[in-house]
Scaffold this active site. Structure first.
Site, PDB file in Angstrom:
ATOM      1  N   ASN A 198       0.928  -1.176  -0.115  1.00 42.43           N
ATOM      2  CA  ASN A 198       0.059  -0.087   0.047  1.00 42.43           C
ATOM      3  C   ASN A 198       0.923   1.205  -0.204  1.00 42.43           C
ATOM      4  O   ASN A 198       0.843   2.159   1.037  1.00 42.43           O
ATOM      5  CB  ASN A 198      -1.020  -0.208   1.260  1.00 42.43           C
ATOM      6  CG  ASN A 198      -2.255   1.055   1.025  1.00 42.43           C
ATOM      7  OD1 ASN A 198      -1.819   2.077   1.854  1.00 42.43           O
ATOM      8  ND2 ASN A 198      -3.018   0.802   0.243  1.00 42.43           N
ATOM      9  N   GLY A 202      -2.271   1.427   4.749  1.00 38.64           N
ATOM     10  CA  GLY A 202      -1.088   2.275   4.660  1.00 38.64           C
ATOM     11  C   GLY A 202      -1.122   3.500   4.174  1.00 38.64           C
ATOM     12  O   GLY A 202      -2.255   4.315   4.280  1.00 38.64           O
ATOM     13  N   ARG A 227      -1.105   4.998   1.154  1.00 43.22           N
ATOM     14  CA  ARG A 227      -2.287   5.293   0.248  1.00 43.22           C
ATOM     15  C   ARG A 227      -3.568   5.192   0.822  1.00 43.22           C
ATOM     16  O   ARG A 227      -4.490   6.039   0.544  1.00 43.22           O
ATOM     17  CB  ARG A 227      -2.080   4.140  -0.999  1.00 43.22           C
ATOM     18  CG  ARG A 227      -3.169   4.664  -2.218  1.00 43.22           C
ATOM     19  CD  ARG A 227      -3.065   3.476  -3.221  1.00 43.22           C
ATOM     20  NE  ARG A 227      -3.699   4.252  -4.239  1.00 43.22           N
ATOM     21  CZ  ARG A 227      -4.786   4.127  -4.537  1.00 43.22           C
ATOM     22  NH1 ARG A 227      -5.879   3.795  -3.833  1.00 43.22           N
ATOM     23  NH2 ARG A 227      -5.384   4.591  -5.722  1.00 43.22           N
ATOM     24  N   CYS A 228      -3.819   4.394   1.605  1.00 44.74           N
ATOM     25  CA  CYS A 228      -5.255   4.395   2.199  1.00 44.74           C
ATOM     26  C   CYS A 228      -5.472   5.529   3.222  1.00 44.74           C
ATOM     27  O   CYS A 228      -6.535   6.113   3.176  1.00 44.74           O
ATOM     28  CB  CYS A 228      -5.258   3.119   3.351  1.00 44.74           C
ATOM     29  SG  CYS A 228      -5.424   1.589   2.669  1.00 44.74           S
ATOM     30  N   MET A 229      -4.431   6.156   3.693  1.00 48.22           N
ATOM     31  CA  MET A 229      -4.492   7.616   4.737  1.00 48.22           C
ATOM     32  C   MET A 229      -4.626   8.718   3.933  1.00 48.22           C
ATOM     33  O   MET A 229      -4.561   9.818   4.414  1.00 48.22           O
ATOM     34  CB  MET A 229      -3.380   7.604   5.569  1.00 48.22           C
ATOM     35  CG  MET A 229      -3.430   6.497   6.499  1.00 48.22           C
ATOM     36  SD  MET A 229      -2.187   6.615   7.635  1.00 48.22           S
ATOM     37  CE  MET A 229      -0.653   6.613   7.083  1.00 48.22           C
TER      38      MET A 229
END
Length: 410
Positions: A354, A397, A399-401
Site C-alpha cells: 500500500n 497504509g 495510500r489508504c490514509m
C-alpha cells in the site's frame, strides 16, 4: 482559481492531498465492539497522532499542500441552515428513529461550536453524555448496555475510501460496511458548500445513493485514459458498471475501466492493499492475488454502441493487460516481501503493497516493511519511510490514509 480537483495518474507529482488526523474516535474503541467498527486492535491516541503528524510533515517537506477533513467540513458548514441539515443527515443515516432521542441528540450536537460539533460527530456520542431524564421511552432504557447513541468513526483516517478524485471529478462512494457508511457524507457537504469547491462544476462519476458499494481503495488512476478498479470484498461489479457508464457518458478523455477481481478477504480488503503503481512501468504486488501462471479474472470495460451499454473484454493475465492498456513493452511487478512465504504475507498484512506515490518513482511507505522497501530501492524507487506502529493497527497504509486532490500531469 484553478480547478480544485485534478488527478490523471497514480504517480504524477502530488500537489494537494486530504488527510484526517485521528481523534477521539479511536479512544471510543473497546474490545467488545472492535468487529462492529472494523478494527482488529485499539490504537494509542497520543502515538497514532504523533505518527500521523510525521506522515503529514513528510508530505509537506516534499512541497505537498495538506488539507484536513475536519477543517474542510467545519468551513463548509458556514450557516446555521447548513449545520442543521448536516446534523439531520447524520442522525438519519445513523438510524436514530425515536423522536425523543433524535430531538435530544440534535439539540445536543447543535449546542457545540461548529468545529467541536464536527469532532463530536466523528468521535461518537456516548449515552452517558445525554442526561438520564431525557430518556423518554422504555426501549431507550432497555438498550443501555450499548454505550453509544452515535457510533464513533475510527476508520476516518483512511480518507482514500469515502471519495476519490478521478480526472476533474469525484466518486462519492457508497461504503460497503455500515460502520463506514456515513463517512462519505462529509465529502458531499465539502463539495457542495465549501468555498474552495462549491463554485466549480465538479462532475460526480458515482454517488453514495447507489445501491451497490464502491470504495476508493479499489480505484486506481493508471493513466489519463485508463482507470483500474478492484472487484473486492468492498466493491461490487454492478457498482463498477454504473461508474463506467456514468464516466463514458459525461467525458471523452478516459477510454477504459479495467476491473480486476481479487480474493474477497479481510487481508485483501481493497485492490490497493495488494497492488499499487510506483513508477511509469513499475507496480508493487502481493503474489497471492494471482492464480497459477499469473491467471486472474480481469475485464476491460469500454464504451458500447450507445450510452447505456458497455463493451466488455475478458483477460486473464495482469502483466500482459497492463502492458496493453499502458502501451508499454515491459513492466516490473515488485512482489511484497520479495515473494517470501513468511515475509510476503506478513508485510502485506502490514500494508507493504500500500504505497503512496508522490512523484514518478518516489513513494511513501511504512518503515516496518523493510523487506519490501529494500526491494523497491533495488528496483530504482526512492522510498520515504514513515512511522507505523499505531497507524498500522487500523489495517491501512500510506495510500489508504491519503486522498489526492491535485496531481501534476505526467
Amino acid at each position: 482559481m484553478k480547478h480544485p480537483l485534478h488527478v490523471t495518474s497514480e504517480i504524477g507529482e502530488l500537489q494537494t492531498v486530504l488527510l484526517h488526523r485521528p481523534g477521539h474516535e479511536v479512544e471510543n474503541l473497546t474490545p467488545d465492539y472492535l468487529g462492529r467498527l472494523l478494527f482488529d486492535d485499539i490504537p494509542y491516541l497520543p502515538i497514532i497522532q504523533k505518527e500521523h503528524d510525521y506522515f503529514a510533515q513528510t508530505l509537506r517537506n516534499r512541497g505537498v499542500e495538506v488539507l484536513y477533513l475536519t477543517t474542510l467540513v467545519t468551513e463548509a458548514l458556514h450557516t446555521e441552515e447548513i449545520r442543521e441539515k448536516f446534523v439531520d443527515d447524520i442522525l438519519s443515516e445513523s438510524k436514530i428513529t425515536g423522536e425523543g432521542v433524535y430531538r435530544n441528540l440534535k439539540e445536543y450536537l447543535l449546542s457545540f461550536p461548529t468545529k467541536e460539533m464536527v469532532e463530536k460527530i466523528m468521535a461518537g456520542v456516548r449515552k452517558s453524555e445525554i442526561p438520564v431524564s431525557k430518556k423518554q421511552h422504555l426501549y431507550e432504557m432497555l438498550e443501555d448496555h450499548y454505550p453509544f447513541y452515535l457510533d464513533p468513526m475510527p476508520n476516518l483516517y483512511f480518507t482514500r475510501d469515502p471519495a476519490a478524485t478521478i480526472g476533474n471529478g469525484l466518486t462519492i462512494n457508497r461504503m460497503r460496511e455500515e460502520a463506514r457508511r456515513r463517512e462519505s457524507l462529509f465529502m458531499t457537504y465539502v463539495i457542495k458548500y465549501h468555498p474552495r469547491f462549491a463554485n466549480h462544476d465538479i462532475p460526480i462519476w458515482f454517488n453514495r445513493d447507489y445501491e451497490f458499494p464502491m470504495e476508493g481503495g479499489d480505484e486506481l488512476v493508471l493513466s489519463k485514459d485508463t482507470i483500474a478498479i478492484g472487484i473486492s470484498a468492498r466493491t461490487a461489479a454492478k457498482a463498477i458498471e454504473r461508474f463506467a457508464l456514468n464516466l463514458f457518458k459525461r467525458q471523452q478523455e478516459i477510454k477504459r475501466v479495467v476491473a480486476v477481481e481479487i480474493p474477497k478477504s479481510r487481508a485483501f480488503m481493497h485492490l490497493d492493499t495488494v497492488f499499487t503503481m510506483v513508477d511509469y512501468d513499475k507496480f508493487t504486488i502481493h503474489p497471492a492475488i494471482q492464480g497459477p501462471e499469473g491467471n486472474m479474472n480481469i475485464f476491460i470495460l469500454e464504451k458500447g454502441k450507445d450510452e447505456e451499454t458497455l463493451k466488455i473484454t475478458r483477460k486473464t493475465n495482469l502483466l500482459e493487460t497492463l502492458k496493453e492498456v499502458l502501451g508499454l513493452k515491459e513492466i516490473a511487478l515488485i512482489p511484497c516481501g520479495g515473494g517470501d512465504d513468511i515475509a510476503g504475507p506478513r508485510e502485506q498484512w502490514n500494508d507493504g503493497s500500500n504505497t503512496l506515490a508522490i512523484a514518478p518513482g518516489v513513494v511513501v511507505t511504512y518503515d516496518r516493511n523493510y523487506v519490501s522497501n529494500q526491494l523497491l530501492r533495488e528496483n530504482g524507487v526512492e522510498v520515504i519511510e514513515v512511522l507505523s506502529s499505531e497507524l498500522a493497527r487500523g489495517r491501512g497504509g500510506p495510500r489508504c490514509m491519503s486522498m489526492p486532490l491535485v496531481r501534476k500531469d505526467i
